[in-house]
Scaffold this active site. Structure first.
Site, PDB file in Angstrom:
ATOM      1  N   THR A 367      11.779  36.923  19.149  1.00 32.93           N
ATOM      2  CA  THR A 367      13.040  36.304  19.454  1.00 32.93           C
ATOM      3  C   THR A 367      12.905  34.906  18.891  1.00 32.93           C
ATOM      4  O   THR A 367      11.821  34.502  18.496  1.00 32.93           O
ATOM      5  CB  THR A 367      13.179  36.320  20.994  1.00 32.93           C
ATOM      6  OG1 THR A 367      13.205  37.670  21.421  1.00 32.93           O
ATOM      7  CG2 THR A 367      14.370  35.568  21.513  1.00 32.93           C
ATOM      8  N   ASN A 387      14.660  41.615  19.109  1.00 28.45           N
ATOM      9  CA  ASN A 387      13.709  42.112  20.097  1.00 28.45           C
ATOM     10  C   ASN A 387      12.301  42.077  19.505  1.00 28.45           C
ATOM     11  O   ASN A 387      11.682  41.027  19.495  1.00 28.45           O
ATOM     12  CB  ASN A 387      14.072  43.502  20.623  1.00 28.45           C
ATOM     13  CG  ASN A 387      13.275  43.822  21.879  1.00 28.45           C
ATOM     14  OD1 ASN A 387      12.820  42.912  22.564  1.00 28.45           O
ATOM     15  ND2 ASN A 387      13.081  45.085  22.191  1.00 28.45           N
ATOM     16  N   GLY A 459       9.703  35.298  23.287  1.00 34.05           N
ATOM     17  CA  GLY A 459       8.466  35.794  23.899  1.00 34.05           C
ATOM     18  C   GLY A 459       8.653  36.905  24.913  1.00 34.05           C
ATOM     19  O   GLY A 459       7.794  37.079  25.776  1.00 34.05           O
ATOM     20  N   GLY A 460       9.780  37.645  24.847  1.00 30.74           N
ATOM     21  CA  GLY A 460       9.976  38.734  25.805  1.00 30.74           C
ATOM     22  C   GLY A 460       9.882  38.181  27.219  1.00 30.74           C
ATOM     23  O   GLY A 460      10.346  37.065  27.491  1.00 30.74           O
TER      24      GLY A 460
HETATM   25  N1  GLY Z   1      14.410  40.989  23.560  1.00 22.12           N
HETATM   26  C1  GLY Z   1      13.814  40.029  24.384  1.00 22.12           C
HETATM   27  C2  GLY Z   1      14.676  39.632  25.527  1.00 22.12           C
HETATM   28  O1  GLY Z   1      15.874  39.703  25.437  1.00 22.12           O
HETATM   29  O2  GLY Z   1      14.183  39.287  26.549  1.00 22.12           O
END
Ligand code: GLY
Length: 554
Positions: A367, A387, A459-460
């Site tokens: 991201t 993502n 960073g998810g």
């Molecule tokens: N794809 C990472 C997020 O949206 O948290």
């Protein structure tokens, strides 16, 4: 000058050992990539506002930072205008109409790789419509002008950075599974070296159409036609009807307070805003900060707050347009007090003993983030994403841009881990039209009603903790913004029950944490923050030294 600098800094009242942010009087742009930063600054200098610059940067990153910059993905833009109004623009991907709850399970009920790679992994992209919405409602410059830097970077090319060359090469296995991605991003195996010029003519043409015809081209025009056709030919789910019906959702930002500061941040479908507000609430009153930044005690209290929030996240967070998200329960001071009291001072609580709160009476991975402040006092903090790095790895023929694999942010199998090892529940199960739960957390901190700090990170799930850590580094540990960004990070997400530490924690500290019961796992780097602090009439821009990010202002 080298030896003189510390003395000069001390004379200026700054400790000589701190890292210095980029300082400017009027405006600041902080992004992950220098050409994008320059595009944003050029827009501001030409009289555009922060939202105009955010639109230009969004398109520029789609060219120069292909791992996460995108027009084939989605994201969130948090805006605070000089007059105090705030807005949260949700242009995240939505599940296509043909999506279904068990679409990523094989005949024996096991999750397949389809949610992470290939044509079936993509949600309906929102970036182009989101940037157009922001431009029309909050910007002041012509749309076409905001796309010009990106068009030029795509059609004339730009020098590939060392980091991008490395990143492309290390993603070769996935990208080479799709001929267009292999040809464009891997040059059919003749990998780009740092300094070589990367020209993207197909992307340039796509951007030129979008500049000329608006987002309509992407959702109903030639781009939509080519994308839907490619999807149909390769078993993808996104149809022309899905594209045509994509809508942006402007939502009310989530707000809270911490030690007299106000926090404006992301509401669901982000799980980030509620996370940082709950965790700050848990920390307030523990006195954890007295132990000092990076101490085992501070890490302990913060980790226990993280562990408890991520248990709640797994159970309760999802798209609030589809499921009830008990926001007031999650942020109820009594519940927060209960969480705080459940933390033992000297012992880690095993995650197996931590369960999500029960609330009755429900109320109605790569991201990128950039932060922009203009001379009028407007701020735009944008986190957007494909993502995973390079998303689904798919580039549709003739279009030149990568598609997201955002469907993996749903719970492909509620109760089982996704690609971030994150367990998510029923609230985030797949449904047509639904938005996958996000961790993206653009945030703005106000002091006395005025902007004080604006930031975000990729960073998810680590995003939420990264943003929390930078906020407390400034607010509680008194660091300047660059030190706060540089400081070693850590992450706990309830399950797996492990504490991930960046390098920088001493063996003593790690031993103390292990004695408290933590399973410590070293990680290389967590997050890529782009932050701006507003202080004493200065704007301080802090890019993340973990990346090739830059800050530039005037
Ligand atoms: N794809 C990472 C997020 O949206 O948290």
């Amino acid at each position: 000058m080298g030896r003189l600098l510390p003395l000069l800094l001390m004379a200026a009242g700054m400790p000589a050992w701190t890292a210095q942010p980029v300082r400017a009087r009027h405006a600041m742009v902080v992004t992950r990539e220098r050409h994008a930063t320059q595009a944003g600054v050029a827009v501001l200098r030409a009289g555009g506002n922060a939202v105009d610059a955010a639109v230009a940067v969004g398109f520029a990153l789609a060219v120069t930072h292909p791992t996460a910059g995108n027009i084939g993905g989605g994201g969130f833009m948090l805006v605070r205008l000089a007059d105090g109004r705030t807005a949260f623009i949700d242009f995240r991907e939505r599940a296509p109409k043909a999506a279904s709850r068990n679409m990523y399970l094989d005949s024996s009920g096991k999750p397949t790789e389809d949610s992470t790679i290939g044509y079936r992994a993509s949600g309906v992209p929102g970036t182009v419509r989101g940037l157009e919405y922001a431009s029309q409602k909050y910007g002041k410059k012509p749309w076409e002008e905001m796309l010009r830097p990106a068009m030029e970077l795509a059609s004339k090319g730009f020098p590939v950075s060392y980091g991008t060359a490395q990143s492309l090469r290390s993603s070769a296995r996935g990208l080479s599974r799709f001929p267009e991605s292999k040809r464009i991003f891997l040059r059919d195996g003749k990998y780009y070296e740092a300094g070589e010029t990367f020209v993207q003519p197909e992307l340039g043409r796509t951007l030129e159409r979008i500049a000329r015809l608006g987002a309509k081209d992407f959702y109903e025009g030639e781009t939509a036609r080519l994308l839907a056709q490619d999807m149909a030919e390769h078993g993808g789910l996104i149809t022309a009807a899905d594209l045509k019906s994509y809508t942006v959702k402007e939502r009310r930002p989530l707000t809270g307070s911490y030690r007299g500061y106000s926090i404006v941040t992301a509401p669901p479908p982000s799980s980030g805003g509620v996370g940082i507000l709950q965790m700050l609430g848990v920390l307030e009153g523990t006195g954890y900060e007295k132990a000092g930044a990076g101490s085992a005690t501070a890490v302990h209290y913060m980790t226990e707050a993280m562990r408890r929030y991520f248990a709640d996240r797994a159970e309760h967070l999802g798209d609030a347009d589809f499921v009830k998200v008990p926001l007031s329960g999650l942020l109820d001071p009594n519940y927060i007090l209960k969480l705080r009291k459940s933390i033992e001072a000297e012992r880690a609580t095993p995650s197996s003993q931590v369960h999500a709160g029960v609330f009755t009476g429900h109320e109605s991975a790569k991201t990128t983030h950039y932060t922009i402040a203009d001379a009028e006092g407007n701020i735009a903090a944008v986190t957007y994403t494909l993502n995973g790095g390079y998303g689904s790895k798919v580039t549709s023929a003739g279009l030149g841009f990568l598609l997201n694999n955002e469907m993996d942010d749903f719970a492909p199998k509620p109760g089982e881990a996704n690609m971030y090892g994150l367990i998510q529940g029923e609230a985030n199960a797949i449904q047509p039209g639904k938005t996958p739960l996000s961790s993206m957390t653009p945030a703005i901190v106000l002091r006395d009603g005025k902007p004080y700090l604006a930031l975000g990170s990729p960073g998810g799930p680590t995003i939420i903790n990264t943003v929390l850590e930078v906020i407390v580094n400034v607010l509680d540990f008194g660091m300047n913004v660059q030190d706060a960004v540089n400081w070693p990070r850590f992450h706990h997400q309830w399950m797996p029950d492990e504490l991930r530490l960046e390098p920088g924690y001493s063996p003593d500290t790690i031993a103390l944490l292990e004695k408290r019961g933590y399973t410590v796992k070293p990680v290389n780097a967590q997050g890529e923050v782009a932050a701006i602090r507003f202080i004493n009439g200065w704007l301080e821009g802090a890019p993340d030294p973990r990346t090739e990010g830059t800050a530039e202002g005037y």
